[in-house]
Design a protein around this motif. Structure first.
Motif, PDB file in Angstrom:
ATOM      1  N   ALA A   1      62.259  -8.205  36.827  1.00  0.00           N
ATOM      2  CA  ALA A   1      61.927  -9.545  37.304  1.00  0.00           C
ATOM      3  C   ALA A   1      60.997  -9.387  38.500  1.00  0.00           C
ATOM      4  O   ALA A   1      61.203  -8.524  39.356  1.00  0.00           O
ATOM      5  CB  ALA A   1      63.178 -10.323  37.706  1.00  0.00           C
ATOM      6  N   LEU A   2      59.973 -10.226  38.542  1.00  0.00           N
ATOM      7  CA  LEU A   2      58.987 -10.195  39.616  1.00  0.00           C
ATOM      8  C   LEU A   2      58.731 -11.611  40.090  1.00  0.00           C
ATOM      9  O   LEU A   2      58.374 -12.482  39.287  1.00  0.00           O
ATOM     10  CB  LEU A   2      57.685  -9.563  39.124  1.00  0.00           C
ATOM     11  N   ALA A   3      58.947 -11.844  41.386  1.00  0.00           N
ATOM     12  CA  ALA A   3      58.618 -13.137  41.998  1.00  0.00           C
ATOM     13  C   ALA A   3      57.449 -12.931  42.935  1.00  0.00           C
ATOM     14  O   ALA A   3      57.455 -12.019  43.775  1.00  0.00           O
ATOM     15  CB  ALA A   3      59.827 -13.691  42.758  1.00  0.00           C
ATOM     16  N   VAL A   4      56.433 -13.774  42.801  1.00  0.00           N
ATOM     17  CA  VAL A   4      55.223 -13.672  43.605  1.00  0.00           C
ATOM     18  C   VAL A   4      55.082 -14.943  44.423  1.00  0.00           C
ATOM     19  O   VAL A   4      55.131 -16.054  43.875  1.00  0.00           O
ATOM     20  CB  VAL A   4      53.984 -13.457  42.717  1.00  0.00           C
ATOM     21  N   GLY A   5      54.929 -14.794  45.737  1.00  0.00           N
ATOM     22  CA  GLY A   5      54.811 -15.935  46.627  1.00  0.00           C
ATOM     23  C   GLY A   5      53.377 -16.382  46.826  1.00  0.00           C
ATOM     24  O   GLY A   5      52.446 -15.920  46.149  1.00  0.00           O
ATOM     25  N   ALA A  53      63.808  -3.738  39.043  1.00  0.00           N
ATOM     26  CA  ALA A  53      63.766  -3.148  37.708  1.00  0.00           C
ATOM     27  C   ALA A  53      64.987  -2.275  37.492  1.00  0.00           C
ATOM     28  O   ALA A  53      64.902  -1.187  36.940  1.00  0.00           O
ATOM     29  CB  ALA A  53      62.475  -2.353  37.508  1.00  0.00           C
ATOM     30  N   ASN A  54      66.154  -2.769  37.958  1.00  0.00           N
ATOM     31  CA  ASN A  54      67.470  -2.155  37.762  1.00  0.00           C
ATOM     32  C   ASN A  54      67.788  -1.020  38.713  1.00  0.00           C
ATOM     33  O   ASN A  54      68.865  -0.412  38.599  1.00  0.00           O
ATOM     34  CB  ASN A  54      67.683  -1.689  36.312  1.00  0.00           C
ATOM     35  N   SER A 114      63.370   4.824  39.900  1.00  0.00           N
ATOM     36  CA  SER A 114      62.977   5.069  38.516  1.00  0.00           C
ATOM     37  C   SER A 114      61.476   4.840  38.360  1.00  0.00           C
ATOM     38  O   SER A 114      60.835   4.143  39.167  1.00  0.00           O
ATOM     39  CB  SER A 114      63.740   4.131  37.580  1.00  0.00           C
ATOM     40  N   LEU A 115      60.919   5.422  37.326  1.00  0.00           N
ATOM     41  CA  LEU A 115      59.484   5.220  37.075  1.00  0.00           C
ATOM     42  C   LEU A 115      59.180   3.759  36.765  1.00  0.00           C
ATOM     43  O   LEU A 115      58.085   3.269  37.059  1.00  0.00           O
ATOM     44  CB  LEU A 115      59.030   6.108  35.926  1.00  0.00           C
ATOM     45  N   ARG A 116      60.133   3.039  36.194  1.00  0.00           N
ATOM     46  CA  ARG A 116      59.902   1.619  35.911  1.00  0.00           C
ATOM     47  C   ARG A 116      59.848   0.811  37.206  1.00  0.00           C
ATOM     48  O   ARG A 116      59.053  -0.124  37.330  1.00  0.00           O
ATOM     49  CB  ARG A 116      60.991   1.095  34.969  1.00  0.00           C
TER      50      ARG A 116
END
Length: 820
Positions: free
Chosen positions: A248-252, A525-526, A552-554
């Motif tokens: 999940a990515l939130a961008v302001g 990303a976990n 992690s790489l992710r």
């Protein structure tokens, strides 16, 4: 505990829905096929279907909203839902036999029907769910939750009555005796099963098979604490790799172009079974208007957006359970020591009906044991925990949790990210998820506020056993494996303390849990909360995960994707996220592992003497592979990529279950630069050579060309049509995670991108959203919505969502169902 109630501000178009409904009732609508005498009214929920079978459900109250949801969900997925109710009511062995496989937790088919039934029958016999329902809100369900679930049952049962079991079009349950009308208690049991699923896979088998040794047990060899801890760690790591995940990515406001904020929701959920997601829009004019997806059977949105806020969840690095090591009496091993006195374990006879091969029924009973801390278990994730000198008791932080239903209903009505934080803190119902959100005001939020055991660092130092110390601390770290506590059960003071600031006994004070609001970006990303944004590392109790440790790489890929887009250094036009760039970056399927290691791997291949690598005493000719990998310059897992499958097999063999930081890097991990380290793979390493040789050999034995395009290998079959699926496994650092495997003997996708959604807010106007349900809305092979969105996902395209009443009315495929 006092709480605030929030209602989202609704757009004028939604406020006008009451007028629209009244107008339709008076005049009818040729476009929707609604006759005048069938028009919707105050007690008639209406389902408006738009493209790809997405339902927009509107009603005048919560019960009506639940009715519409229940009817529409049953129409798409009656067999999946009925199978779930069969499980939570402990009836699988009765109808399907004891040896079939069940999926009670986050993973697929992790136990037998019999073990699953014994587990859920114990919960039924103990009246766990009934007791929670008797509690007043906020400990029990809020009034609107009860109303919506009451309606859901009516809608589900109405669809089943109208259709008839023998006329169900899905062959998975057509005519099955186990498809039946449901009750409200069935739905709450399902909700409770989802809330506790974070502990079920690891501990269920050990609980239902726990039996005391004889009165005079003979000495049994016991593994050392280090060996036991390592086995548990490795088993948990494998389970996490083969389970649900998410980005999940939130961008302001400082990270978007042409808007105030954006959110990317990318859960990696199962493609089959009870944890499939299902998309809908739910509207009560003047009260709620929310769009997104939920786990099947929940008349609320778990991941989605309303007029002002968008949010998603990711699987957290919090173990929602803990163990207590209790010393037992060697002559009476059902007694255990607490504070110098012996206590008697409680016993409970649990029985379930089991279908025999000849169709007759028999009863299987077990005696299950419990302590003051919780049930006894004799294994964790398949690793034995012998009941000899001591035994291990389980405490599940979510066993007394139905608050999660309140959490999601209130998130559906949140007004901004501060409201999201307030909801998470006051309910503490989110079971094992992080929350990532953005709002119209330009804020981006990460919140690790959830149901967490109250194990402060001080409590851990005082009470962890030797094995517990190894599991809880970083000495045995593997990516994404949560800290697992084993506490000293001989001391009552080592139980989880009660905190006056927590929503329930044994929970960690929510104010001690991490959260971060920024105007550029936050994401997860976990991995733990530590690097929600690397410019502002977070601190938190160890029970919530690690810090200053390799990511992690992710996680690295997610952070770099955000940083490079905001700075405009990713090769795409402009700076900042737009819907176009966010979609392109996710479905670019870039591999962070290839970014870090492909060049070194090609060098190793080219330097192999005579193109040969020694593997298990045999020489493998890898010369064909070198130019294939050298030509794979895009490092991507798109459908037409060549060399990507070879690299994936090689990388998995190289990792061999260990953390990426354990590979032979020339530059090791540096906590001061966690996004870019480790790096520079040692091309001269024997481990690198052997893993590559094994990968080449494995593909040749499987008859797979080394340069085969991904689309030839990674695909699903829907209605006889082969649909290629792009993306790859998490360990490769690909955001669009796809985990292929065998389902009923056929190649399919086990886990991966499921409901993918992006939302953009602007200063005014409705939210702008697009989404794709990777496995489509229905699991029914005879449904028109069985594979339609899967084809979109395969092509890397999206559905432009319809949120306002005008947008819904403009759908060229609009179909309306009024539930009279």
């Amino acid at each position: 505990m006092a709480r605030r109630r929030y209602r989202a501000r609704l757009p004028m178009a939604v406020m006008a829905a009451v007028v629209v409904m009244s107008s339709l009732a008076a005049t009818g609508s040729a476009a929707t096929g609604v006759a005048a005498d069938d028009g919707p009214g105050p007690d008639k929920p209406m389902i408006r279907y738009t493209e790809y079978g997405i339902p927009h459900i509107i009603a005048s109250n919560w019960e009506g909203l639940g009715t519409g949801y229940g009817y529409a969900a049953a129409k798409d997925n009656i067999c999946t839902l009925a199978d779930t109710y069969l499980m939570v009511t402990a009836q699988r062995s009765r109808h399907l036999g004891p040896d079939g496989r069940a999926s009670p937790g986050q993973n697929q088919n992790t136990t037998t029907n019999l073990n699953s039934d014994l587990y859920f029958q114990r919960i039924k016999d103990n009246g766990v769910v009934e007791r929670l329902l008797e509690k007043p809100a906020p400990d029990g369900p809020e009034p609107e939750v009860k109303e919506a679930i009451r309606g859901y049952v009516q809608g589900y049962n109405r669809y089943l009555t109208e259709t008839g079991v023998n006329n169900i079009t899905d062959p998975a349950c057509r005519g099955a005796a186990w498809v039946r009308p449901i009750t409200e208690l069935d739905v709450y049991r399902h909700a409770h099963a989802e809330i506790i699923m974070g502990s079920a896979d690891a501990l269920l088998d050990g609980q239902v098979n726990a039996a005391p040794p004889g009165a005079s047990p003979t000495a049994q060899p016991a593994s050392s604490p280090a060996k036991t801890a390592a086995k548990i760690r490795d088993a948990m790591a494998v389970s996490r790799e083969q389970s649900m995940g998410s980005n999940a990515l939130a961008v302001g406001s400082q990270g978007v172009s042409g808007g105030t904020s954006m959110l990317l929701a990318n859960p990696h959920f199962p493609w089959q079974g009870k944890n499939r997601m299902w998309q809908s829009q739910l509207t009560i004019p003047g009260k709620t208007n929310v769009s997104g997806a939920s786990l099947l059977g929940f008349p609320a949105v778990n991941i989605g957006y309303n007029e002002n806020v968008a949010w998603s969840h990711t699987i957290a690095t919090v173990a929602p359970f803990g163990l207590f090591d209790v010393q037992v009496d060697p002559l009476n091993p059902t007694k255990y020591l607490v504070d110098g006195a012996w206590e008697q374990m409680s016993s409970q006879r649990v029985g379930v009906d089991v279908r025999q091969p000849d169709g007759s029924l028999s009863k299987v009973t077990r005696t299950l044991w419990s302590t003051r801390y919780g049930p006894i278990t004799t294994s964790m994730q398949g690793v034995p925990l012998p009941w000899v000198v001591s035994a291990h008791a389980v405490r599940d932080v979510n066993m007394d949790n139905l608050r999660a239903l309140n959490s999601w209903f209130r998130l559906n009505q949140a007004t901004d990210v501060h409201d999201v934080v307030n909801t998470l803190e006051t309910t503490q119902g989110v079971p094992f998820f992080n929350t990532v959100a953005s709002d119209r005001k330009g804020n981006a939020l990460y919140a690790g506020i959830q149901a967490t055991p109250n194990i402060t660092d001080e409590h851990a130092r005082s009470c962890l056993t030797q094995t517990g110390q190894l599991l809880f601390n970083q000495s045995l770290r593997l990516p994404n494996v949560p800290p697992i506590s084993i506490l000293d059960g001989k001391r009552s003071a080592c139980d989880w303390p009660e905190d006056p600031n927590a929503a329930a006994p044994g929970l960690l004070d929510p104010h001690k849990q991490p959260r971060l609001i920024r105007s550029d970006f936050v994401g997860n990303a976990n991995d733990s909360a530590w690097l929600a944004n690397p410019e502002q590392p977070l601190a938190f109790p160890r029970v919530m995960g690690d810090a200053s440790a390799p990511r992690s790489l992710r996680t690295q890929e997610l952070i770099l994707t955000a940083q490079n887009r905001i700075s405009g250094t990713d090769g795409l036009p402009g700076k900042g996220f737009t819907p176009e760039t966010m979609g392109k970056l996710l479905f670019a399927d870039n591999s962070r592992a290839a970014d870090l290691a492909l060049n070194a791997t090609v060098t190793m291949c080219q330097n192999a003497p005579f193109g040969l690598i020694l593997v298990d005493g045999n020489l493998v000719n890898v010369s064909e592979a070198c130019p294939i990998l050298a030509a794979w310059k895009s490092h991507d897992y798109t459908a037409d990529s060549r060399g990507s499958w070879l690299f994936a097999n090689y990388w998995s063999l190289l990792l061999n279950g260990q953390g990426v930081e354990k590979l032979p890097w020339r530059v090791p991990f540096d906590a001061k630069d966690p996004v870019h380290t480790p790096n520079s793979l040692d091309s001269g390493s024997s481990a690198v050579r052997e893993a590559f040789g094994r990968a080449v050999l494995a593909l040749r034995k499987a008859g797979i060309p080394l340069n085969a395009p991904l689309s030839d290998i990674q695909k699903v079959i829907r209605g006889g049509e082969q649909i290629p699926i792009h993306g790859s496994i998490s360990q490769l650092g690909v955001l669009n995670v796809i985990t292929p495997g065998q389902v009923d003997g056929k190649l399919d996708i086990l886990y991966g991108s499921s409901f993918v959604q992006q939302v953009r807010f602007t200063a005014d106007g409705p939210p702008q959203a697009s989404s794709v349900m990777a496995y489509s809305q229905s699991a029914n092979p005879n449904s028109p919505h069985y594979a339609d969105q899967t084809k979109l996902f395969s092509a890397g395209t999206w559905v432009t969502e319809r949120f306002t009443e005008d947008q819904i009315a403009a759908s060229p495929e609009l179909r309306t169902k009024v539930l009279n």
